[in-house]
Motif scaffolding. Structure first.
Motif, short mmCIF file in Angstrom:
data_model
loop_
_atom_site.label_atom_id
_atom_site.label_comp_id
_atom_site.label_asym_id
_atom_site.label_seq_id
_atom_site.Cartn_x
_atom_site.Cartn_y
_atom_site.Cartn_z
N LYS A 1 38.21 -5.58 -4.04
CA LYS A 1 38.31 -7.02 -4.79
C LYS A 1 38.83 -6.92 -6.11
N ASN B 1 27.42 -5.71 2.84
CA ASN B 1 28.87 -5.27 2.29
C ASN B 1 28.54 -3.96 1.49
N ASN C 1 39.11 -13.39 11.16
CA ASN C 1 38.14 -14.08 11.78
C ASN C 1 38.58 -15.46 12.44
N VAL C 2 39.88 -15.74 12.02
CA VAL C 2 40.62 -17.09 12.19
C VAL C 2 41.22 -17.12 13.75
N MET D 1 27.13 -19.60 4.90
CA MET D 1 28.07 -18.74 3.91
C MET D 1 28.17 -19.62 2.61
N ASN E 1 38.32 -25.59 7.46
CA ASN E 1 38.94 -24.69 8.34
C ASN E 1 40.31 -24.06 7.73
N ILE F 1 34.76 -22.21 6.32
CA ILE F 1 34.17 -22.85 7.36
C ILE F 1 32.65 -22.90 7.56
N TYR G 1 24.52 -10.84 3.68
CA TYR G 1 25.92 -10.45 3.94
C TYR G 1 26.09 -9.44 2.66
N ALA H 1 40.13 -13.03 1.52
CA ALA H 1 39.72 -11.63 1.59
C ALA H 1 38.83 -11.53 2.95
N GLY I 1 38.76 -12.57 5.69
CA GLY I 1 38.88 -13.74 6.44
C GLY I 1 39.68 -14.10 7.53
#
Ligand code: SAM
Length: 243
Positions: A44, A32, A137-138, A92, A115, A88, A28, A132, A134
């Motif tokens: 960031k 990135n 993807n929810v 990761m 979650n 979640i 990952y 960030a 994120g």
């Protein structure tokens, strides 16, 4: 495909996202840096500066993944503060925990598998919540925003750093080309996983634009909601307060 994301309904998004991040976890960070030409570090840094974090603050780095924001917050909140890295996905979280421990960052960080839609924290717990790359993807973003609102203290703020809509059509086209033609090939070459990066491109295109996300935050109860475009709107930082 092994994720089946082209044909599945919304209900299985969660398992598909789980598959993506279990698959990419180890590669990952390097991906990135490659995909964003290192610019994600600036995005960031901007987020940290905009958060107004102070020593002693309690921060939730939600969908924190490999912990880039957590690492910075950990230094800034000091020994009287606390940072919770919540994600979640166990792969990761493991990569993140190993990385931060290797850097000697241990004293004020906790790791929680959670979650975003159902945060396992008490009401009014955090001064700052960040999410960030994120929220995209929810599965149910409105549920996640309400859940975040609940765990923030009055006066606390949410910062959402996420891909958004480029401000100019030319940039939009170039970016689309990059996402759909180059990204998956890079993913295949470096991470041996073109499909996950194809998902990334799809999820970016589907994600609500700046104004839509702002309205969603307001609907969840946030006030003084603003956003700031970064890199021509490829990314936007939204910020909202709970009062
Ligand atoms: N915040 C990190 C960063 O900026 O580098 C990681 C971002 S990564 C693209 C997205 C993360 O969101 C993944 O670690 C994934 O497991 C996590 N995630 C996806 N759905 C989630 C959910 N419903 N709740 C919490 N985390 C989730």
């Amino acid at each position: 495909t092994h994720f089946g994301y082209q044909t599945v309904e919304k209900g299985s998004k969660e398992s598909m996202v789980a598959g993506v991040f279990h698959s990419v976890a180890k590669q990952y960070d390097i991906m990135n840096d490659l995909m964003s030409f290192g610019i994600h570090r600036l995005w960031k840094r901007f987020t940290i500066d905009a958060s107004g974090v102070r020593p002693g603050n309690k921060v939730l780095d939600l969908a924190g993944g490999t912990g880039d924001l957590t690492a910075k917050f950990s230094q800034l909140v000091g020994k009287d503060g606390k940072v919770i890295l919540a994600d979640i996905n166990s792969s990761m979280l493991n990569v993140g925990r190993d990385k931060l421990r290797d850097r000697g960052l241990v004293q004020n960080i906790e790791y929680v598998q959670a979650n975003a839609e159902h945060l396992p924290f008490e009401e009014n717990t955090f001064d700052i919540v960040t999410i960030a790359f994120g929220l995209r993807n929810v599965t149910n973003k409105d549920n996640a925003l309400r859940s975040i609102f609940r765990v923030l203290k009055p006066g606390g703020r949410l910062l959402v750093l996420e891909f958004s809509k480029p401000e100019h059509e030319i940039l939009n086209k170039a970016y689309d080309f990059y996402s759909f033609n180059i990204l998956p090939k890079m993913g295949e070459l470096v991470a041996k996983d073109g499909e996950s990066y194809q998902y990334l491109a799809e999820s970016i295109r589907m994600h609500p634009d700046q104004e839509t996300l702002k309205t969603m935050m307001n609907d969840a109860g946030f006030e003084q909601t603003t956003y700031h475009n970064l890199t021509g709107g490829i990314v936007a930082l939204h910020k909202g307060y709970k009062f």
